[in-house]
Design a protein around this motif. Structure first.
Motif: not given
Ligand code: ZN
Ligand code: ZN
Length: 372
Positions: A4-24
């Motif tokens: 769930i992400a907030v986009f301050p410039a476009s004033r949106e709160v939405k469900l997004i798809e992200q790349v699954e993080p990996v241990i680095t």
């Protein structure tokens, strides 16, 4: 993966798809996030009055009151294993060598303001299916607290405050008693909690556990689950609808401690006048933009001086407060299981999170869950 992400410039709160993080890095852990709690800070971020995305991102993944399950550990991690439940601390140290607090591991007392906070300031948060984070910021939670562990972070606010004020109290003559342990610090003392949200009610539980005679003052009227929880923990509920602030002192008697958890400046100021001799007033709420109010600082300061009073502001929490919160949560759960579960009454599936984050929960605490 979902987040769930907030986009301050476009004033949106939405469900997004992200790349699954990996241990680095070898000192990292990968977590699956079963539950993330929503608080007033998240609501402010979702109405674009607060919150800062990472420098290289136009959005901020929110969520800081998190419960994680370890799914993978880096090669150098020895104190955690897959399957462990953890609650992460929120704030990360600033980079400045001159910041004594951050360099000593007390970033909740950062002196420069250049810290980051996961899900709030400069780093993505935990409202994502998977998260990779530094193992040193993880606090191990016993499995039997799984259902309520998302309350650890809001409880750390009270734990940090209590740790400081018990130290102060022991140096103030009316409270000096070497026989009194931290556990019974409130014996014979009166505490007033302002606000019956999760931070207020968890604070009230901590104060009851320390044996304070505890009052909770808030705007709700019967019937309300917040009032029911207040009663269940043996505290007295006072409604601001029927008892004005100028009658608090008459109703309660001398108030030794006020734990403010509302963030409303007028209320906080009015109740400061009700604080008793040698009293300590703890402010935890962060007031947003509010209308200017008239005040009589001379009268206020005169009272404070003549009554040896103290006002303490406190924010965020360090590892010690997390440890204390986890052990206190186990005590609360044993003592008031029904009240603890009542705090958690509103679980929202991740798919509905973006639409429902701002709603006033049917229960007391909104929790976003990834598996419902
Ligand atoms: Zn919060
Ligand atoms: Zn710092």
């Amino acid at each position: 993966m979902k987040a769930i992400a907030v986009f301050p410039a476009s004033r949106e709160v939405k469900l997004i798809e992200q790349v699954e993080p990996v241990i680095t890095q070898p000192d990292q852990v990968k977590l699956r996030m079963p539950d993330v709690g929503i608080c007033g800070t998240d609501k402010e971020i979702c109405t674009f009055v607060y919150g800062t995305p990472p420098a290289d991102s136009d959005y901020l993944v929110i969520g800081h009151e998190a419960l994680g399950e370890v799914v993978e550990i880096g090669a150098a991690v020895t104190h955690l294993a897959p399957g462990d439940l953890v609650v992460p601390t929120v704030r990360r140290p600033c980079p400045h060598t001159g910041c004594r607090s951050c360099r000593a591991g007390h970033q909740d007392f950062c002196e420069t303001g250049d810290f980051t906070e996961r899900g709030i300031k400069g780093t993505h948060g935990y409202l994502a299916e998977f998260v990779v984070d530094g193992a040193q910021y993880m606090n191990l939670v016993p499995p039997h607290l799984r259902e309520i562990a998302v309350l650890v972070e809001p409880l750390t606010i009270a734990e940090k405050a209590e740790h400081q004020l018990y130290g102060l109290m022991q140096r103030r003559p009316p409270w000096t008693d070497p026989a009194v342990s931290e556990r019974t610090q409130g014996h014979g003392r009166k505490a007033l909690v302002l606000g019956a949200g999760p931070v207020g009610l968890l604070g009230a539980m901590a104060l009851r556990t320390a044996e304070f005679e505890t009052f909770v003052y808030s705007r709700e009227q019967e019937p309300d689950p917040r009032i029911a929880v207040t009663r269940e923990i043996g505290a007295t509920y006072l409604s601001s609808q029927t008892l004005p602030t100028d009658q608090l002192e008459t109703r309660i008697g001398p108030i030794d401690l006020v734990y403010e958890a509302v963030g409303h400046s007028l209320l906080a100021l009015e109740v400061l006048h009700a604080l008793g001799p040698n009293g300590i007033y703890v402010l935890t709420g962060v007031p947003g933009l509010q209308t200017l109010i008239e005040a009589d600082p001379a009268a206020l300061f005169r009272e404070m001086v003549l009554k040896n009073q103290m006002v303490l502001g406190t924010v965020n929490a360090g590892p010690q407060a997390f440890e204390a919160a986890i052990s206190d949560l186990a005590i609360f759960y044993q003592r008031w299981p029904h009240a603890m579960l009542a705090l958690m009454a509103n679980r929202i599936p991740i798919e509905q999170a973006a639409e429902r984050i701002l709603e006033r929960p049917a229960g007391i605490k909104s929790v976003i869950s990834f598996q419902l």
